[in-house]
Design a protein around this motif. Structure first.
Motif, PDB file in Angstrom:
ATOM      1  N   ASP A   1       0.829  -1.204   0.000  1.00 27.08           N
ATOM      2  CA  ASP A   1       0.000   0.000   0.000  1.00 27.08           C
ATOM      3  C   ASP A   1       0.866   1.258   0.000  1.00 27.08           C
ATOM      4  OD1 ASP A   1      -2.417  -1.275  -0.106  1.00 27.08           O
ATOM      5  OD2 ASP A   1      -2.765  -1.248   2.049  1.00 27.08           O
ATOM      6  N   ALA A   2       1.912   1.257   0.822  1.00 29.48           N
ATOM      7  CA  ALA A   2       2.805   2.418   0.893  1.00 29.48           C
ATOM      8  C   ALA A   2       3.582   2.581  -0.412  1.00 29.48           C
ATOM      9  CB  ALA A   2       3.771   2.270   2.070  1.00 29.48           C
ATOM     10  N   ASP A   3       3.933   1.450  -1.032  1.00 33.07           N
ATOM     11  CA  ASP A   3       4.621   1.475  -2.325  1.00 33.07           C
ATOM     12  C   ASP A   3       3.754   2.195  -3.362  1.00 33.07           C
ATOM     13  OD1 ASP A   3       6.789  -0.454  -4.134  1.00 33.07           O
ATOM     14  OD2 ASP A   3       4.968   0.256  -5.128  1.00 33.07           O
ATOM     15  N   CYS A   4       2.490   1.786  -3.451  1.00 32.57           N
ATOM     16  CA  CYS A   4       1.571   2.415  -4.402  1.00 32.57           C
ATOM     17  C   CYS A   4       1.384   3.898  -4.087  1.00 32.57           C
ATOM     18  CB  CYS A   4       0.221   1.704  -4.386  1.00 32.57           C
ATOM     19  SG  CYS A   4       0.238   0.050  -5.110  1.00 32.57           S
ATOM     20  N   ASP A   5       1.290   4.222  -2.796  1.00 28.47           N
ATOM     21  CA  ASP A   5       1.091   5.620  -2.400  1.00 28.47           C
ATOM     22  C   ASP A   5       2.310   6.472  -2.729  1.00 28.47           C
ATOM     23  OD1 ASP A   5      -1.437   5.060  -1.502  1.00 28.47           O
ATOM     24  OD2 ASP A   5      -0.869   4.928   0.617  1.00 28.47           O
ATOM     25  N   PHE A   6       3.498   5.888  -2.626  1.00 32.22           N
ATOM     26  CA  PHE A   6       4.717   6.626  -2.974  1.00 32.22           C
ATOM     27  C   PHE A   6       4.688   7.037  -4.439  1.00 32.22           C
ATOM     28  CE2 PHE A   6       8.923   6.719  -4.860  1.00 32.22           C
ATOM     29  CZ  PHE A   6       9.638   7.548  -4.008  1.00 32.22           C
ATOM     30  N   HIS A   7       4.425   6.068  -5.308  1.00 36.64           N
ATOM     31  CA  HIS A   7       4.426   6.372  -6.740  1.00 36.64           C
ATOM     32  C   HIS A   7       3.258   7.280  -7.121  1.00 36.64           C
ATOM     33  CE1 HIS A   7       7.808   3.760  -7.652  1.00 36.64           C
ATOM     34  NE2 HIS A   7       7.263   2.848  -6.870  1.00 36.64           N
ATOM     35  N   ALA A   8       2.123   7.123  -6.434  1.00 32.47           N
ATOM     36  CA  ALA A   8       0.992   8.013  -6.679  1.00 32.47           C
ATOM     37  C   ALA A   8       1.346   9.448  -6.295  1.00 32.47           C
ATOM     38  CB  ALA A   8      -0.227   7.545  -5.895  1.00 32.47           C
ATOM     39  N   ALA A   9       2.111   9.603  -5.221  1.00 36.33           N
ATOM     40  CA  ALA A   9       2.521  10.937  -4.776  1.00 36.33           C
ATOM     41  C   ALA A   9       3.438  11.601  -5.797  1.00 36.33           C
ATOM     42  CB  ALA A   9       3.219  10.852  -3.422  1.00 36.33           C
ATOM     43  N   VAL A  10       4.295  10.798  -6.412  1.00 30.96           N
ATOM     44  CA  VAL A  10       5.171  11.340  -7.460  1.00 30.96           C
ATOM     45  C   VAL A  10       4.340  11.874  -8.617  1.00 30.96           C
ATOM     46  CG1 VAL A  10       6.914  10.760  -9.199  1.00 30.96           C
ATOM     47  CG2 VAL A  10       7.134   9.866  -6.864  1.00 30.96           C
TER      48      VAL A  10
END
Length: 211
Positions: free
Chosen positions: A130-139
């Motif tokens: 979940d945090a992985d997806c959120d990181f790339h979404a934030a980019v």
């Protein structure tokens, strides 16, 4: 929303989440009766949920064999990674071109990075994904392109399922993925799109090689 609709939504969300997590692996059979028993629901809402999952190509329905979980096709995995690459590469270039404030970048990426680190310490793969997806979404969000944000969000479920497949491989160390993210965050804060893309290439190539 009616009680019937709520029950169907509950069955859909529950079953879909288990497919994405890999708890229901590709190729395995899926029983409506079993889901009914697990959720204490009648057949009708569960059947409606299965129809939605079939429409999303997560399962295949057959009058003879019932429901079967569809494996992630190699072609689909490659397509998802290709779209991620295109969206994120463009986002990094746009962040650099717009000279987004480095502190704004660091602040946006700090929280998902902290969550990833905590997930590694806890051995919580789901929280890490979940945090992985959120990181790339934030980019993507930092690019200021709402259309890109929308398309990236459409990929989220497929990305989560793919991430579970890759990150549960014995060849993958979560720490390596985490270090990639740290380097990506540093290069983005430096507004160095070329360096960001170089790390992204290695990051995605590692995933592609395991599929």
């Amino acid at each position: 929303m009616t009680d019937k609709a709520k029950a169907a939504e509950r069955a859909y969300a529950y079953t879909k989440d288990r497919i994405i997590r890999g708890e229901l692996p590709g190729g395995s059979r899926l029983s409506e009766v079993r889901i009914c028993e697990e959720l204490e629901l009648s057949r009708t809402p569960v059947h409606e949920a299965f129809l939605r999952l079939a429409a999303e190509r997560l399962i295949t329905l057959s009058s003879r064999q019932g429901a079967t979980i569809n494996p992630v096709p190699v072609s689909e995995a490659a397509d998802v990674l290709e779209m991620r690459d295109a969206l994120e590469r463009t986002a990094a270039r746009r962040v650099a071109a717009r000279s987004v404030d480095p502190e704004t970048i660091a602040e946006a990426l700090r929280e998902p990075l902290e969550r990833q680190e905590a997930a590694i310490d806890a051995g919580d793969l789901e929280a890490f994904v979940d945090a992985d997806c959120d990181f790339h979404a934030a980019v993507i969000a930092l690019s200021g392109n709402p259309i890109a944000v929308h398309f990236f969000d459409l990929l989220r479920d497929r990305q989560r399922r793919l991430a579970h497949l890759v990150l549960t491989s014995s060849e993958v160390v979560l720490g390596e993925s985490f270090e990639d993210h740290h380097r990506l965050a540093e290069h983005l804060a430096e507004l160095d799109a070329a360096a960001y893309e170089a790390v992204l290439d290695r990051h995605l190539a590692r995933h592609q090689g395991l599929l």
